[in-house]
Write an enzyme that holds these catalytic residues in place. Sequence first.
Site, PDB file in Angstrom:
ATOM      1  N   GLY A 100       0.839  -1.192   0.000  1.00  0.00           N
ATOM      2  CA  GLY A 100       0.000   0.000   0.000  1.00  0.00           C
ATOM      3  C   GLY A 100       0.868   1.232   0.000  1.00  0.00           C
ATOM      4  O   GLY A 100       2.102   1.125   0.050  1.00  0.00           O
ATOM      5  N   LYS A 101       0.213   2.389  -0.043  1.00  0.00           N
ATOM      6  CA  LYS A 101       0.974   3.633  -0.119  1.00  0.00           C
ATOM      7  C   LYS A 101       1.954   3.784   1.045  1.00  0.00           C
ATOM      8  O   LYS A 101       3.058   4.259   0.878  1.00  0.00           O
ATOM      9  CB  LYS A 101       0.038   4.830  -0.148  1.00  0.00           C
ATOM     10  CG  LYS A 101      -0.414   5.077  -1.571  1.00  0.00           C
ATOM     11  CD  LYS A 101      -1.053   6.416  -1.736  1.00  0.00           C
ATOM     12  CE  LYS A 101      -1.597   6.487  -3.159  1.00  0.00           C
ATOM     13  NZ  LYS A 101      -2.871   7.102  -3.266  1.00  0.00           N
ATOM     14  N   ARG A 102       1.511   3.317   2.212  1.00  0.00           N
ATOM     15  CA  ARG A 102       2.358   3.497   3.387  1.00  0.00           C
ATOM     16  C   ARG A 102       3.568   2.564   3.398  1.00  0.00           C
ATOM     17  O   ARG A 102       4.505   2.759   4.135  1.00  0.00           O
ATOM     18  CB  ARG A 102       1.538   3.329   4.661  1.00  0.00           C
ATOM     19  CG  ARG A 102       1.350   4.658   5.357  1.00  0.00           C
ATOM     20  CD  ARG A 102       0.533   4.500   6.606  1.00  0.00           C
ATOM     21  NE  ARG A 102      -0.864   4.775   6.310  1.00  0.00           N
ATOM     22  CZ  ARG A 102      -1.879   4.111   6.810  1.00  0.00           C
ATOM     23  NH1 ARG A 102      -1.667   3.083   7.601  1.00  0.00           N
ATOM     24  NH2 ARG A 102      -3.106   4.451   6.517  1.00  0.00           N
ATOM     25  N   ASP A 103       3.498   1.536   2.575  1.00  0.00           N
ATOM     26  CA  ASP A 103       4.616   0.581   2.562  1.00  0.00           C
ATOM     27  C   ASP A 103       5.585   0.874   1.438  1.00  0.00           C
ATOM     28  O   ASP A 103       6.393   0.031   1.077  1.00  0.00           O
ATOM     29  CB  ASP A 103       4.102  -0.848   2.385  1.00  0.00           C
ATOM     30  CG  ASP A 103       2.873  -1.106   3.202  1.00  0.00           C
ATOM     31  OD1 ASP A 103       2.958  -0.900   4.405  1.00  0.00           O
ATOM     32  OD2 ASP A 103       1.840  -1.487   2.623  1.00  0.00           O
TER      33      ASP A 103
END
Length: 526
Positions: free
Chosen positions: A282-285
């Site tokens: 995801g974006k956070r990863d």
Amino acid sequence: MISRIKGLLTKIGAGRTGAGSNPNSGGNGVVTRFAPSPTGMMHIGGVRTALYAYMWALKKGGTFILRIEDTDTERQVEGSIEHIQKSLKWLGIDWKYGPDKPGPFGSCIQSERLDTYKVYAQKLIDKGLAYPDPYTSEELESFRKMAEAEKRPFLYRKHRPAFADLPANSPERPKWDGSQALRFKVENPRRMKWHDVVRGDLEAGEEAVDDFILIKKDGYPTYNFAHIIDDLMMGVTHIMRGEEFISSTPKFLALYEGLGITPPTLVTLPPILRNDKTKKLGKRDGAKDILEYEREGFLPDAMVNFLALVGWNPGTEQEVFSRTQLVEAFDLAQVQKSGGVFNEEKLRWMNKEHLKKVPKDEIAAEIKKRLDKSERVKDLGWNVTPETAARIAPVVLERIEVYSDIDAMLADRDLDYYFSEPAYDALSLRWKDERDTAKTVEHLSSVKNILNGLADSDWKEASIKEVVWPYAEKEGRGQVLWPLRYALSGKDKSPNPFTLADILGKETTIRRIDEALKKCADAPII
Ligand code: GLU
């Protein structure tokens, strides 16, 4: 306009029936496409899809098309189309037809192809396979709620208006005037079976097939309809896309059937997982804008190599591939079903492997470019010439994985000693437990004499080492080489003194040893 399109349809419609008859494929038959919606930044997942489609076309001598799917007007983000093109160009993924290059089938931007979808909508209406949706959104909502209350899946076709079952030419069938959505009429809902190159034989029950919307009230087609028409007109032979489209595939199959066309080969790409493999990336990863990697100084060749291996297994131990090797080795048969892992450490390692192959003058140019941009370098007034950049290139290369590491070296003062005189205090010159500054002075003076005896023309790392080494062996490596290295760099960590002396040149080396001796003269003897 419409008659021109009709002409094309007959020509291109034949494309799927046999290799060699496809006008868009360059004669070979294979046509792939990447069909992003312009809804924001491109990240790893999208780029990997584009790459696989591109590599397959390249390998087969076919055609790769970039198609913009912008029929969902609400989700669009300005600048996305430019961003998509820029990202693919950075990675060297080239399209034969794209938003900037229309094909024999017309524009590659769906919003510019509305007439085409209407032609096909009309074909379906004429066959009795499409009808205007008579319901208001409130009515639809109540049908949905009813299904929910009865704990059954909502199927629009269970509420299909009676007129939709009348013969196509019946005067009682209301005409579609565009003010209502146009729906596809599924003729023979049943269990659907199909083959996916990666997932194998798949099937889904009849509840997966429904009367879906072809053209919305706003006049734009749905993705479900538009992509099928475009793939047909563009002669697409292989569809590569993510697993989120598997659940809609039965619907697509029903439409292919209604249109009387053979579906292209379906290739579902594996999801991209986080490093810990527990979730999709995801974006956070780290699923960031792909151009962020360009700004960080990753090499496009490394990124392409890395992404190719996220979900494809070449079946050998080889990990580092040139582009040509990748295209040669790539095979849809080895695209894996299970998720591919995105590991940024691995990407950095891969980048380093590719950096090793970059010509030294390119590395030097990158060093100069980054130093020239630095405010600190400007403040310190360093004179960064192409020659100095070329001289430090090999040592810099040894210490970086990505070009942005050059900026980190600069921030850590790991480049200072190549451009300005080191500042340190005399005690630092003493090796570990050496308590006698006189010894340090003695070693520095001896090394100075040895180096002074080396001819200018022999001032090279190997010969410097050759003359100093016997003395260091005799007196103790640490005792001799530590003060020398410190005198040249003023740092606890730096390249070895032979490398430093070579880069700095004879004059600077001798001057820095003299400076060190001067410092020692002022330092107390403990
Ligand atoms: N426009 C779709 C998306 O961005 C493309 C799906 C496909 O490749 O068919 O997800």
